[in-house]
Design an enzyme around this catalytic site. Structure first.
Site, PDB file in Angstrom:
ATOM      1  N   ARG A 202     -36.956  28.311  25.396  1.00 52.80           N
ATOM      2  CA  ARG A 202     -37.389  29.701  25.221  1.00 52.80           C
ATOM      3  C   ARG A 202     -38.157  30.205  26.438  1.00 52.80           C
ATOM      4  O   ARG A 202     -38.038  31.375  26.802  1.00 52.80           O
ATOM      5  CB  ARG A 202     -38.236  29.829  23.956  1.00 52.80           C
ATOM      6  CG  ARG A 202     -37.371  29.778  22.718  1.00 52.80           C
ATOM      7  CD  ARG A 202     -38.157  29.776  21.439  1.00 52.80           C
ATOM      8  NE  ARG A 202     -37.275  30.089  20.318  1.00 52.80           N
ATOM      9  CZ  ARG A 202     -37.608  29.924  19.038  1.00 52.80           C
ATOM     10  NH1 ARG A 202     -38.809  29.446  18.730  1.00 52.80           N
ATOM     11  NH2 ARG A 202     -36.768  30.234  18.094  1.00 52.80           N
TER      12      ARG A 202
ATOM     13  N   LYS B 131     -24.724  24.372   2.966  1.00 54.45           N
ATOM     14  CA  LYS B 131     -24.596  25.045   1.673  1.00 54.45           C
ATOM     15  C   LYS B 131     -24.008  26.449   1.752  1.00 54.45           C
ATOM     16  O   LYS B 131     -24.335  27.214   2.658  1.00 54.45           O
ATOM     17  CB  LYS B 131     -25.972  25.152   1.023  1.00 54.45           C
ATOM     18  CG  LYS B 131     -26.514  23.806   0.573  1.00 54.45           C
ATOM     19  CD  LYS B 131     -27.851  24.006  -0.086  1.00 54.45           C
ATOM     20  CE  LYS B 131     -28.302  22.725  -0.776  1.00 54.45           C
ATOM     21  NZ  LYS B 131     -29.580  22.922  -1.441  1.00 54.45           N
TER      22      LYS B 131
ATOM     23  N   GLY C 267     -29.424  26.886  14.555  1.00 53.60           N
ATOM     24  CA  GLY C 267     -30.176  25.732  15.057  1.00 53.60           C
ATOM     25  C   GLY C 267     -29.331  24.470  15.150  1.00 53.60           C
ATOM     26  O   GLY C 267     -29.243  23.831  16.208  1.00 53.60           O
TER      27      GLY C 267
ATOM     28  N   GLY D  75     -32.828  32.873  12.743  1.00 54.14           N
ATOM     29  CA  GLY D  75     -32.782  33.899  11.697  1.00 54.14           C
ATOM     30  C   GLY D  75     -32.121  35.181  12.160  1.00 54.14           C
ATOM     31  O   GLY D  75     -31.328  35.793  11.429  1.00 54.14           O
TER      32      GLY D  75
HETATM   33  P1  ADP Z   1     -27.082  25.969  11.304  1.00 55.97           P
HETATM   34  O1  ADP Z   1     -28.510  25.475  11.498  1.00 55.97           O
HETATM   35  O2  ADP Z   1     -26.285  25.819  12.568  1.00 55.97           O
HETATM   36  O3  ADP Z   1     -27.020  27.347  10.725  1.00 55.97           O
HETATM   37  P2  ADP Z   1     -26.867  24.661   8.751  1.00 55.97           P
HETATM   38  O4  ADP Z   1     -28.335  24.439   8.736  1.00 55.97           O
HETATM   39  O5  ADP Z   1     -26.289  25.615   7.792  1.00 55.97           O
HETATM   40  O6  ADP Z   1     -26.371  24.984  10.235  1.00 55.97           O
HETATM   41  O7  ADP Z   1     -26.118  23.285   8.407  1.00 55.97           O
HETATM   42  C1  ADP Z   1     -26.269  22.119   9.164  1.00 55.97           C
HETATM   43  C2  ADP Z   1     -26.299  20.891   8.282  1.00 55.97           C
HETATM   44  O8  ADP Z   1     -25.163  20.778   7.455  1.00 55.97           O
HETATM   45  C3  ADP Z   1     -26.336  19.630   9.125  1.00 55.97           C
HETATM   46  O9  ADP Z   1     -27.565  18.991   8.929  1.00 55.97           O
HETATM   47  C4  ADP Z   1     -25.164  18.807   8.598  1.00 55.97           C
HETATM   48  O10 ADP Z   1     -25.467  17.431   8.484  1.00 55.97           O
HETATM   49  C5  ADP Z   1     -24.932  19.416   7.245  1.00 55.97           C
HETATM   50  N1  ADP Z   1     -23.560  19.131   6.776  1.00 55.97           N
HETATM   51  C6  ADP Z   1     -22.407  19.532   7.341  1.00 55.97           C
HETATM   52  N2  ADP Z   1     -21.354  19.071   6.643  1.00 55.97           N
HETATM   53  C7  ADP Z   1     -21.835  18.344   5.614  1.00 55.97           C
HETATM   54  C8  ADP Z   1     -21.233  17.596   4.543  1.00 55.97           C
HETATM   55  N3  ADP Z   1     -19.905  17.511   4.406  1.00 55.97           N
HETATM   56  N4  ADP Z   1     -22.052  16.981   3.659  1.00 55.97           N
HETATM   57  C9  ADP Z   1     -23.396  17.073   3.812  1.00 55.97           C
HETATM   58  N5  ADP Z   1     -24.027  17.757   4.798  1.00 55.97           N
HETATM   59  C10 ADP Z   1     -23.246  18.391   5.697  1.00 55.97           C
END
Ligand code: ADP
Ligand code: MG
Length: 396
Positions: free
Chosen positions: A39, A197, A354, A377
């Site tokens: 940053r 999720k 992230g 965010g």
């Molecule tokens: P970002 O931070 O890029 O927006 P998210 O926080 O939504 O991404 O999701 C990232 C997380 O999702 C990672 O920690 C990854 O391990 C988890 N993940 C991805 N695929 C699976 C899966 N099939 N089962 C469990 N966790 C998963």
């Protein structure tokens, strides 16, 4: 093409002018050490340009969540020396509320970090009195902190209405990239949405189906969509209460002419740990005691072909549990395909989030993407199609 906001190019002669520059200096620290200076480095173009042009650069930023009270542990004096090292020029730190003389003593080309904006209760309330106190410090306002633009605070939104307002270079680059990716992209457009999720990205999915030609769903959230289609996902991470919502999203995609791509093969394991015994199977062959932890190689190959036929890609969320080998395979492979297509000039690729940034760094391709946003965010709210107050206030 002219931009809907003013930039540093529109500021005129800034010599001797006091320019309030909103930056994001909210860096992670371990004791007195800044552990990731991304940053700080992002502020370089704007701060250097203004200082070299003879402006008096007054940097406004927040640090932590002091909740409107002064708090020495969250003083921006803690980042001063690291920031000085990154900028390669002296940086003053001024607790301006108690040190009006400190601001008055600054000269052309000086750079100063002002104390944490969130030490004032009115910052987060965006109240007029706080905006006025900031206004009294400067002549012009530059917002260079896209990552804070989803908040309507005094230093991110209020000030833009009270002083002549301009986008800094990092803000400008971010807005240009987002415009190319979703605002006014070249079609066909693909979106990759992964991550843990569905529930955290419902609004992203609902917006994207109306904007993109191909929606590629991976990660844990794909399991909820597979379950909605009658697939038995075993012990996989799955939000069974959201299968109806997943169905609604699939219907909305249909109506909008957006093709949704769900994996048809997956990598499964009985234990979620590094390098367990795995199987690669058709989604209909997941056993009751197994978990889906990555999408499979056949799916990745088909998705690579989708990207080859697209002109634009926007990516948020890893395709698998990439932190745990070998469940990084699909994310790494598709990221490399996207990077190669970008380098060939056939794809504009924009990614953010992230864990997504961490995954692209892990794949070694972050520099090959057209743009990688480190705003968490704010990036997601933009993917939801929401107006960001800090950006809206800059639009002329
Ligand atoms: P970002 O931070 O890029 O927006 P998210 O926080 O939504 O991404 O999701 C990232 C997380 O999702 C990672 O920690 C990854 O391990 C988890 N993940 C991805 N695929 C699976 C899966 N099939 N089962 C469990 N966790 C998963
Ligand atoms: Mg995350």
């Amino acid at each position: 093409m002219s931009k809907p906001f003013k930039t540093l190019d529109d500021m005129g002669d800034v010599r001797g002018k006091r320019v309030l520059v909103r930056e994001d200096l909210n860096v992670p620290m371990d004791g007195d050490t800044v552990t990731d200076d991304t940053r700080l480095r992002a502020t370089l173009p704007t701060v250097t340009e203004l200082a070299d042009k003879g402006a008096i650069v007054l940097i406004l930023a927040h640090f932590g969540r002091p909740k409107g009270q002064p708090n020495p542990g969250m003083s921006l004096s803690r980042v001063r020396s690291a920031y000085e090292a990154v900028l390669g020029r002296p940086v003053a730190y001024i607790d301006w509320e108690n040190d009006a003389a400190g601001v008055a003593a600054l000269r052309e080309g000086d750079v100063a970090v002002l104390e944490n904006t969130r030490f004032f209760g009115g910052e987060e309330k965006n109240d007029a009195a706080t905006v006025e106190r900031f206004v009294a410090l400067g002549d012009l306002y530059v917002n260079d902190a896209f990552s804070a633009a989803h908040r309507a605070h005094a230093s991110t939104e209020g000030l833009a209405h009270a002083l002549p307002a301009f986008a800094g270079r990092a803000m400008e680059a971010e807005l240009d990239a987002l415009e190319k990716a979703l605002g006014n992209p070249e079609h066909p457009v693909a979106a990759v949405v992964g991550g843990a999720k569905v529930s955290s990205k419902l609004d992203v999915l609902k917006h994207l189906v109306t904007r993109v030609d191909h929606l590629i769903i991976g990660g844990g959230m794909a399991n909820t969509f597979l379950a909605a289609r009658g697939v038995n996902v075993g012990k996989s991470l799955c939000e069974h209460d959201l299968t109806g919502t997943a169905d609604d999203i699939l219907d909305a995609a249909d109506r909008a002419g957006c093709t949704v791509h769900l994996p048809y093969d997956v990598v499964v394991a009985k234990a979620f740990k590094p390098n367990p015994e795995t199987r690669t199977v058709n989604v209909h062959e997941v056993a009751a005691e197994e978990m889906i932890l990555d999408i499979g190689p056949a799916a990745v190959e088909a998705l690579g072909d989708v990207l080859k036929n697209c002109r634009t890609l926007v990516w948020n969320g890893p395709l698998g549990a990439f932190e745990t080998p070998p469940f990084d395979a699909a994310t790494v492979a598709l990221a490399k395909t996207a990077a190669a297509l970008t380098e060939d000039g056939s794809l504009v690729s924009v990614a953010g989030g992230g864990d997504t940034v961490a995954a692209l760094n892990h794949a070694g391709v972050a520099d090959s993407f057209t743009f990688v946003s480190t705003a968490g965010g704010a990036f997601l709210e933009w993917m939801e199609g929401r107006e960001l107050p800090g950006v809206a206030a800059l639009i002329t």
